[in-house]
Design an enzyme around this catalytic site. Sequence first.
Site, PDB file in Angstrom:
ATOM      1  N   ARG A   1       6.183   0.256   6.300  1.00 15.94           N
ATOM      2  CA  ARG A   1       6.990   1.492   7.030  1.00 15.94           C
ATOM      3  C   ARG A   1       6.235   1.770   8.130  1.00 15.94           C
ATOM      4  O   ARG A   1       7.206   1.657   9.400  1.00 15.94           O
ATOM      5  CB  ARG A   1       6.893   2.548   6.049  1.00 15.94           C
ATOM      6  CG  ARG A   1       7.843   2.636   4.831  1.00 15.94           C
ATOM      7  CD  ARG A   1       7.461   3.471   3.687  1.00 15.94           C
ATOM      8  NE  ARG A   1       6.155   3.322   3.096  1.00 15.94           N
ATOM      9  CZ  ARG A   1       5.383   3.615   2.207  1.00 15.94           C
ATOM     10  NH1 ARG A   1       6.141   4.629   1.542  1.00 15.94           N
ATOM     11  NH2 ARG A   1       4.215   3.392   1.885  1.00 15.94           N
TER      12      ARG A   1
ATOM     13  N   HIS B   1      12.093   0.927  -1.945  1.00 14.89           N
ATOM     14  CA  HIS B   1      11.512  -0.446  -2.523  1.00 14.89           C
ATOM     15  C   HIS B   1      12.940  -1.235  -3.071  1.00 14.89           C
ATOM     16  O   HIS B   1      12.712  -2.365  -2.646  1.00 14.89           O
ATOM     17  CB  HIS B   1      10.884   0.113  -3.870  1.00 14.89           C
ATOM     18  CG  HIS B   1       9.634   0.765  -3.786  1.00 14.89           C
ATOM     19  ND1 HIS B   1       9.530   2.037  -4.631  1.00 14.89           N
ATOM     20  CD2 HIS B   1       8.699   0.570  -3.031  1.00 14.89           C
ATOM     21  CE1 HIS B   1       8.384   2.570  -4.370  1.00 14.89           C
ATOM     22  NE2 HIS B   1       7.800   1.835  -3.509  1.00 14.89           N
TER      23      HIS B   1
ATOM     24  N   SER C   1       7.198   7.148  -2.733  1.00 16.25           N
ATOM     25  CA  SER C   1       7.178   7.874  -4.342  1.00 16.25           C
ATOM     26  C   SER C   1       6.621   9.185  -4.319  1.00 16.25           C
ATOM     27  O   SER C   1       7.282  10.002  -4.710  1.00 16.25           O
ATOM     28  CB  SER C   1       6.454   6.928  -4.896  1.00 16.25           C
ATOM     29  OG  SER C   1       7.121   5.500  -4.986  1.00 16.25           O
TER      30      SER C   1
ATOM     31  N   LYS D   1      -5.284   6.145 -11.372  1.00 18.68           N
ATOM     32  CA  LYS D   1      -4.026   6.829 -10.910  1.00 18.68           C
ATOM     33  C   LYS D   1      -3.504   7.688 -12.122  1.00 18.68           C
ATOM     34  O   LYS D   1      -3.318   7.071 -13.377  1.00 18.68           O
ATOM     35  CB  LYS D   1      -3.070   6.275 -10.071  1.00 18.68           C
ATOM     36  CG  LYS D   1      -3.352   6.088  -8.855  1.00 18.68           C
ATOM     37  CD  LYS D   1      -2.344   5.498  -7.993  1.00 18.68           C
ATOM     38  CE  LYS D   1      -2.426   5.338  -6.560  1.00 18.68           C
ATOM     39  NZ  LYS D   1      -1.197   4.524  -5.913  1.00 18.68           N
TER      40      LYS D   1
HETATM   41  P1  ADP Z   1       1.385   1.310  -4.077  1.00 17.27           P
HETATM   42  O1  ADP Z   1       0.877   2.229  -5.001  1.00 17.27           O
HETATM   43  O2  ADP Z   1       1.034  -0.184  -4.449  1.00 17.27           O
HETATM   44  O3  ADP Z   1       1.315   1.790  -2.570  1.00 17.27           O
HETATM   45  P2  ADP Z   1       4.365   1.679  -4.014  1.00 17.27           P
HETATM   46  O4  ADP Z   1       5.098   1.638  -5.367  1.00 17.27           O
HETATM   47  O5  ADP Z   1       3.972   2.964  -3.111  1.00 17.27           O
HETATM   48  O6  ADP Z   1       2.860   1.172  -4.515  1.00 17.27           O
HETATM   49  O7  ADP Z   1       4.719   0.621  -2.931  1.00 17.27           O
HETATM   50  C1  ADP Z   1       4.840  -0.764  -3.082  1.00 17.27           C
HETATM   51  C2  ADP Z   1       5.188  -1.680  -2.084  1.00 17.27           C
HETATM   52  O8  ADP Z   1       6.434  -1.041  -1.441  1.00 17.27           O
HETATM   53  C3  ADP Z   1       4.173  -1.355  -0.819  1.00 17.27           C
HETATM   54  O9  ADP Z   1       4.154  -2.533   0.040  1.00 17.27           O
HETATM   55  C4  ADP Z   1       4.696  -0.193   0.076  1.00 17.27           C
HETATM   56  O10 ADP Z   1       4.409  -0.408   1.453  1.00 17.27           O
HETATM   57  C5  ADP Z   1       6.075  -0.513   0.062  1.00 17.27           C
HETATM   58  N1  ADP Z   1       6.895   0.458   0.217  1.00 17.27           N
HETATM   59  C6  ADP Z   1       6.841   1.869  -0.268  1.00 17.27           C
HETATM   60  N2  ADP Z   1       8.025   2.550   0.304  1.00 17.27           N
HETATM   61  C7  ADP Z   1       8.506   1.747   0.990  1.00 17.27           C
HETATM   62  C8  ADP Z   1       9.859   1.871   1.949  1.00 17.27           C
HETATM   63  N3  ADP Z   1      10.591   3.377   1.982  1.00 17.27           N
HETATM   64  N4  ADP Z   1      10.263   1.126   2.370  1.00 17.27           N
HETATM   65  C9  ADP Z   1       9.738  -0.229   2.314  1.00 17.27           C
HETATM   66  N5  ADP Z   1       8.691  -0.690   1.614  1.00 17.27           N
HETATM   67  C10 ADP Z   1       8.016   0.387   0.730  1.00 17.27           C
END
Ligand code: ADP
Length: 160
Positions: A90, A17, A128, A41
């Site tokens: 990703r 992120h 995450s 969630k």
């Molecule tokens: P959500 O619950 O909306 O999926 P996340 O917190 O998992 O939210 O992710 C938020 C954003 O960050 C999404 O666009 C996701 O694709 C992106 N994201 C998550 N992990 C990565 C990563 N390792 N590299 C790049 N983008 C990521």
Amino acid sequence: MRIGVCSGSFDPVTSGHLNIFERAAKLFDTLIIAVFCNPNKKPLFTMEERVEMLKEATAHIPNIRIDAFSGLLADYVREQGACAIVRGLRTSTDFEYEMQRDLFMQHAASDIETVYLMAGGQYSFVSSSGIKEMAKFHGPIKGLVPANVEQRIIEKYKND
Ligand code: ADP
């Protein structure tokens, strides 16, 4: 003034992120990181903890603001006067999910564009949920999350 919104659960924020935030912050005057409060969630970290971890992890990026929201993302984006949403991609699984999400956005809010940034190569496997699974079994997460998050997650699972 160009404002972008990066939304997600960030439960917790990862190095993947952060890589997206650092790159997206260069594209906008202000980048808002908006933590989504999803009633469906059960997060590991409370909203307050997630916001605090994000503030600490992005303290070195001057044009970033951290916020929390619930409800429709399109409404939030308009309220903030933002012009675009930023999402990270990703894998092809992300692509499928984001494509469907984008089509819903086009239907609900054709005035708002979404900008997609490819994950940094070294973070394309980082999620995450993967971090939580690894940490729960006391596996190595160093470098995959910001240092402040590493401490907090270890603390959460110390009695497991
Ligand atoms: P959500 O619950 O909306 O999926 P996340 O917190 O998992 O939210 O992710 C938020 C954003 O960050 C999404 O666009 C996701 O694709 C992106 N994201 C998550 N992990 C990565 C990563 N390792 N590299 C790049 N983008 C990521």
